[in-house]
Design a protein around this motif. Structure first.
Motif, PDB file in Angstrom:
ATOM      1  N   ASP A  99       0.831  -1.206   0.000  1.00 12.60           N
ATOM      2  CA  ASP A  99       0.000   0.000   0.000  1.00 12.60           C
ATOM      3  C   ASP A  99       0.864   1.255   0.000  1.00 12.60           C
ATOM      4  OD1 ASP A  99      -2.686  -1.348   0.522  1.00 12.60           O
ATOM      5  OD2 ASP A  99      -1.430  -2.122   2.148  1.00 12.60           O
ATOM      6  N   VAL A 100       2.072   1.095   0.547  1.00  8.98           N
ATOM      7  CA  VAL A 100       2.988   2.220   0.679  1.00  8.98           C
ATOM      8  C   VAL A 100       4.381   1.735   0.272  1.00  8.98           C
ATOM      9  CG1 VAL A 100       3.953   3.939   2.279  1.00  8.98           C
ATOM     10  CG2 VAL A 100       1.652   3.017   2.694  1.00  8.98           C
ATOM     11  N   ILE A 101       5.079   2.526  -0.535  1.00  6.67           N
ATOM     12  CA  ILE A 101       6.501   2.267  -0.811  1.00  6.67           C
ATOM     13  C   ILE A 101       7.286   3.428  -0.211  1.00  6.67           C
ATOM     14  CG2 ILE A 101       8.284   2.095  -2.598  1.00  6.67           C
ATOM     15  CD1 ILE A 101       6.233   0.693  -4.396  1.00  6.67           C
ATOM     16  N   GLU A 102       8.207   3.089   0.696  1.00  9.55           N
ATOM     17  CA  GLU A 102       8.933   4.140   1.427  1.00  9.55           C
ATOM     18  C   GLU A 102      10.331   4.371   0.875  1.00  9.55           C
ATOM     19  OE1 GLU A 102       8.975   3.954   5.640  1.00  9.55           O
ATOM     20  OE2 GLU A 102       6.796   3.764   5.810  1.00  9.55           O
ATOM     21  N   THR A 103      10.696   3.644  -0.196  1.00  7.82           N
ATOM     22  CA  THR A 103      12.098   3.630  -0.616  1.00  7.82           C
ATOM     23  C   THR A 103      12.297   4.082  -2.059  1.00  7.82           C
ATOM     24  OG1 THR A 103      11.786   1.264  -1.035  1.00  7.82           O
ATOM     25  CG2 THR A 103      12.821   1.880   1.041  1.00  7.82           C
ATOM     26  N   LEU A 104      11.456   4.996  -2.508  1.00  9.90           N
ATOM     27  CA  LEU A 104      11.640   5.583  -3.837  1.00  9.90           C
ATOM     28  C   LEU A 104      12.897   6.463  -3.788  1.00  9.90           C
ATOM     29  CD1 LEU A 104      10.721   6.389  -6.651  1.00  9.90           C
ATOM     30  CD2 LEU A 104       9.041   7.915  -5.616  1.00  9.90           C
ATOM     31  N   ASP A 105      13.840   6.204  -4.678  1.00 11.34           N
ATOM     32  CA  ASP A 105      15.113   6.945  -4.575  1.00 11.34           C
ATOM     33  C   ASP A 105      15.817   7.187  -5.914  1.00 11.34           C
ATOM     34  OD1 ASP A 105      15.993   4.420  -5.164  1.00 11.34           O
ATOM     35  OD2 ASP A 105      17.421   4.289  -3.501  1.00 11.34           O
ATOM     36  N   ARG A 106      15.140   6.892  -7.032  1.00 12.75           N
ATOM     37  CA  ARG A 106      15.811   7.172  -8.317  1.00 12.75           C
ATOM     38  C   ARG A 106      14.784   7.273  -9.437  1.00 12.75           C
ATOM     39  NH1 ARG A 106      16.084   2.025  -6.765  1.00 12.75           N
ATOM     40  NH2 ARG A 106      15.799   0.424  -8.365  1.00 12.75           N
ATOM     41  N   GLU A 107      15.219   7.920 -10.522  1.00 13.27           N
ATOM     42  CA  GLU A 107      14.273   8.242 -11.591  1.00 13.27           C
ATOM     43  C   GLU A 107      13.709   6.998 -12.257  1.00 13.27           C
ATOM     44  OE1 GLU A 107      15.982  11.110 -14.278  1.00 13.27           O
ATOM     45  OE2 GLU A 107      16.028  12.685 -12.728  1.00 13.27           O
ATOM     46  N   LYS A 108      14.580   6.028 -12.494  1.00 12.28           N
ATOM     47  CA  LYS A 108      14.120   4.808 -13.172  1.00 12.28           C
ATOM     48  C   LYS A 108      13.002   4.135 -12.373  1.00 12.28           C
ATOM     49  CE  LYS A 108      15.773   0.455 -15.072  1.00 12.28           C
ATOM     50  NZ  LYS A 108      16.731  -0.638 -14.877  1.00 12.28           N
ATOM     51  N   LEU A 109      13.165   4.123 -11.056  1.00 14.33           N
ATOM     52  CA  LEU A 109      12.166   3.500 -10.194  1.00 14.33           C
ATOM     53  C   LEU A 109      10.870   4.318 -10.173  1.00 14.33           C
ATOM     54  CD1 LEU A 109      11.528   1.185  -8.254  1.00 14.33           C
ATOM     55  CD2 LEU A 109      12.568   2.528  -6.409  1.00 14.33           C
ATOM     56  N   ALA A 110      11.003   5.616 -10.177  1.00 16.93           N
ATOM     57  CA  ALA A 110       9.815   6.479 -10.197  1.00 16.93           C
ATOM     58  C   ALA A 110       8.982   6.200 -11.451  1.00 16.93           C
ATOM     59  CB  ALA A 110      10.224   7.950 -10.142  1.00 16.93           C
ATOM     60  N   ARG A 111       9.666   6.104 -12.588  1.00  9.87           N
ATOM     61  CA  ARG A 111       8.962   5.801 -13.841  1.00  9.87           C
ATOM     62  C   ARG A 111       8.296   4.428 -13.787  1.00  9.87           C
ATOM     63  NH1 ARG A 111      10.481   9.573 -17.698  1.00  9.87           N
ATOM     64  NH2 ARG A 111      12.642  10.268 -17.596  1.00  9.87           N
ATOM     65  N   ALA A 112       9.035   3.457 -13.242  1.00 10.96           N
ATOM     66  CA  ALA A 112       8.510   2.086 -13.194  1.00 10.96           C
ATOM     67  C   ALA A 112       7.283   2.018 -12.275  1.00 10.96           C
ATOM     68  CB  ALA A 112       9.596   1.128 -12.710  1.00 10.96           C
ATOM     69  N   ILE A 113       7.326   2.705 -11.158  1.00  7.70           N
ATOM     70  CA  ILE A 113       6.186   2.700 -10.231  1.00  7.70           C
ATOM     71  C   ILE A 113       4.972   3.361 -10.889  1.00  7.70           C
ATOM     72  CG2 ILE A 113       5.319   3.718  -8.079  1.00  7.70           C
ATOM     73  CD1 ILE A 113       8.102   3.219  -6.858  1.00  7.70           C
ATOM     74  N   LYS A 114       5.223   4.476 -11.565  1.00  9.66           N
ATOM     75  CA  LYS A 114       4.132   5.168 -12.247  1.00  9.66           C
ATOM     76  C   LYS A 114       3.479   4.244 -13.297  1.00  9.66           C
ATOM     77  CE  LYS A 114       1.605   8.468 -14.074  1.00  9.66           C
ATOM     78  NZ  LYS A 114       0.246   8.651 -13.517  1.00  9.66           N
ATOM     79  N   THR A 115       4.318   3.600 -14.094  1.00 10.04           N
ATOM     80  CA  THR A 115       3.818   2.704 -15.140  1.00 10.04           C
ATOM     81  C   THR A 115       2.972   1.582 -14.532  1.00 10.04           C
ATOM     82  OG1 THR A 115       5.777   3.148 -16.467  1.00 10.04           O
ATOM     83  CG2 THR A 115       4.519   1.182 -17.041  1.00 10.04           C
ATOM     84  N   GLU A 116       3.480   0.974 -13.472  1.00 14.71           N
ATOM     85  CA  GLU A 116       2.764  -0.148 -12.850  1.00 14.71           C
ATOM     86  C   GLU A 116       1.483   0.298 -12.163  1.00 14.71           C
ATOM     87  OE1 GLU A 116       2.683  -3.352 -12.977  1.00 14.71           O
ATOM     88  OE2 GLU A 116       4.351  -3.275 -14.395  1.00 14.71           O
ATOM     89  N   MET A 117       1.517   1.444 -11.504  1.00  9.32           N
ATOM     90  CA  MET A 117       0.289   1.921 -10.843  1.00  9.32           C
ATOM     91  C   MET A 117      -0.810   2.166 -11.875  1.00  9.32           C
ATOM     92  SD  MET A 117       1.333   4.197  -7.489  1.00  9.32           S
ATOM     93  CE  MET A 117       1.350   5.695  -8.395  1.00  9.32           C
ATOM     94  N   ASP A 118      -0.415   2.726 -13.018  1.00  7.28           N
ATOM     95  CA  ASP A 118      -1.394   2.955 -14.081  1.00  7.28           C
ATOM     96  C   ASP A 118      -1.924   1.624 -14.624  1.00  7.28           C
ATOM     97  OD1 ASP A 118      -1.113   5.640 -13.812  1.00  7.28           O
ATOM     98  OD2 ASP A 118       0.144   5.934 -15.594  1.00  7.28           O
ATOM     99  N   ARG A 119      -0.987   0.703 -14.867  1.00  8.57           N
ATOM    100  CA  ARG A 119      -1.363  -0.573 -15.456  1.00  8.57           C
ATOM    101  C   ARG A 119      -2.274  -1.380 -14.532  1.00  8.57           C
ATOM    102  NH1 ARG A 119       0.365  -5.711 -16.313  1.00  8.57           N
ATOM    103  NH2 ARG A 119       1.812  -5.610 -14.567  1.00  8.57           N
ATOM    104  N   GLN A 120      -1.965  -1.354 -13.225  1.00  7.32           N
ATOM    105  CA  GLN A 120      -2.728  -2.144 -12.256  1.00  7.32           C
ATOM    106  C   GLN A 120      -3.890  -1.355 -11.646  1.00  7.32           C
ATOM    107  OE1 GLN A 120      -0.355  -4.261  -9.331  1.00  7.32           O
ATOM    108  NE2 GLN A 120       1.420  -4.353 -10.684  1.00  7.32           N
ATOM    109  N   GLN A 121      -3.998  -0.082 -12.046  1.00 11.38           N
ATOM    110  CA  GLN A 121      -5.056   0.766 -11.483  1.00 11.38           C
ATOM    111  C   GLN A 121      -4.996   0.777  -9.965  1.00 11.38           C
ATOM    112  OE1 GLN A 121      -8.571   1.378 -13.631  1.00 11.38           O
ATOM    113  NE2 GLN A 121      -6.841   2.002 -14.898  1.00 11.38           N
ATOM    114  N   ARG A 122      -3.799   0.878  -9.439  1.00 11.45           N
ATOM    115  CA  ARG A 122      -3.606   0.988  -8.000  1.00 11.45           C
ATOM    116  C   ARG A 122      -2.840   2.267  -7.703  1.00 11.45           C
ATOM    117  NH1 ARG A 122      -3.898  -2.604  -4.128  1.00 11.45           N
ATOM    118  NH2 ARG A 122      -1.849  -2.228  -3.218  1.00 11.45           N
ATOM    119  N   LYS A 123      -3.249   2.932  -6.611  1.00 13.89           N
ATOM    120  CA  LYS A 123      -2.549   4.155  -6.230  1.00 13.89           C
ATOM    121  C   LYS A 123      -1.883   3.928  -4.885  1.00 13.89           C
ATOM    122  CE  LYS A 123      -3.074   9.146  -6.421  1.00 13.89           C
ATOM    123  NZ  LYS A 123      -3.065   9.794  -5.120  1.00 13.89           N
TER     124      LYS A 123
END
Ligand SMILES: *Cc1c(COP(=O)(O)O)cnc(C)c1O
Length: 224
Positions: A99-123
């Motif tokens: 439900d929460v990710i506390e370890t976002l720390d780089r651009e590649k990961l930010a993009r990947a999280i955004k892509t997956e949240m959109d794909r899975q319709q989860r925020k």
């Protein structure tokens, strides 16, 4: 401390200690207890659930799946927080479980999280991990890079950031790092601070923690 009633008593005591430390806060400001269940046996996890604990932290995606994938359905009010480093290739699994990710720390990961949240319709709710001690081996963004990274997350990725997280160096007074994280959050206009572990959570609360991540002091020592 593996007995169910012992764990419940222990949790009650920890909640009392948290409440005492948080008394100096503005009315209504509470400090959340995140129970860190990594490398804890199932009996203790069950006991903690029976005691009423619902917010848990894990530092590895695969272990978290083992602990929580099936329990999720029995506890709809569960809140799972990823507090360990996330490899980009595990992002889909992490977004599906946590439900929460506390370890976002780089651009590649930010993009990947955004892509997956959109794909899975989860925020998911997101924290940026800051490497306050500027340690080579530790994950987290460097303090000087935080403002730019925040802009990137918000403007380029459309991500909402809830707060900041840090793990102080083991050989330095933790309070210095908690104070730095609080200052960085103030400057960035963020109100949530995930800081403080078993050995230093009272210091962290004194310096503004809104959640503390407690493992051994709550559950007892972990498996090696
Ligand atoms: C393991 C861990 C904790 C809990 O540590 P304790 O000292 O047992 O309370 C907290 N935060 C992170 C990021 C961890 O990996």
């Amino acid at each position: 401390m593996s007995d169910i009633s012992d764990l419940k008593n222990n949790r009650d005591k920890i909640l009392d200690r948290i409440a005492v430390c948080a008394q100096a806060r503005e009315a209504g400001e509470t400090v959340e207890l995140v129970a860190v269940s990594k490398r804890q046996p199932d009996t203790r996890i069950e006991a903690m659930l029976a005691a009423g604990q619902r917010v848990f932290g894990e530092n590895r995606v695969q272990e978290a799946q083992q602990h929580w994938s099936e329990r999720r359905s029995a506890y709809p009010d569960l809140e799972l927080r990823l507090i360990g480093p996330l490899q980009s290739n595990k992002t889909a699994d992490a977004v599906a479980l946590f439900d929460v990710i506390e370890t976002l720390d780089r651009e590649k990961l930010a993009r990947a999280i955004k892509t997956e949240m959109d794909r899975q319709q989860r925020k998911l709710r997101l924290y940026i991990q800051v490497n306050t001690g500027e340690e080579d081996q530790k994950s987290g963004i460097l303090p000087a890079e935080l403002p730019g990274f925040l802009d990137f997350c918000r403007d380029e990725c459309g991500l909402e950031i809830e707060g900041l997280m840090c793990i102080p160096p083991v050989d330095e007074p933790a309070g210095l790092h908690f104070a730095l994280l609080a200052k960085l959050a103030r400057e960035a206009g963020l109100s949530k601070l995930s800081m403080g572990m078993s050995g230093d959570f009272e210091t962290a609360i004194g310096l503004g923690a809104t959640s503390v991540r407690l493992g051994s002091v709550l559950f007892g020592a972990r498996d090696a």
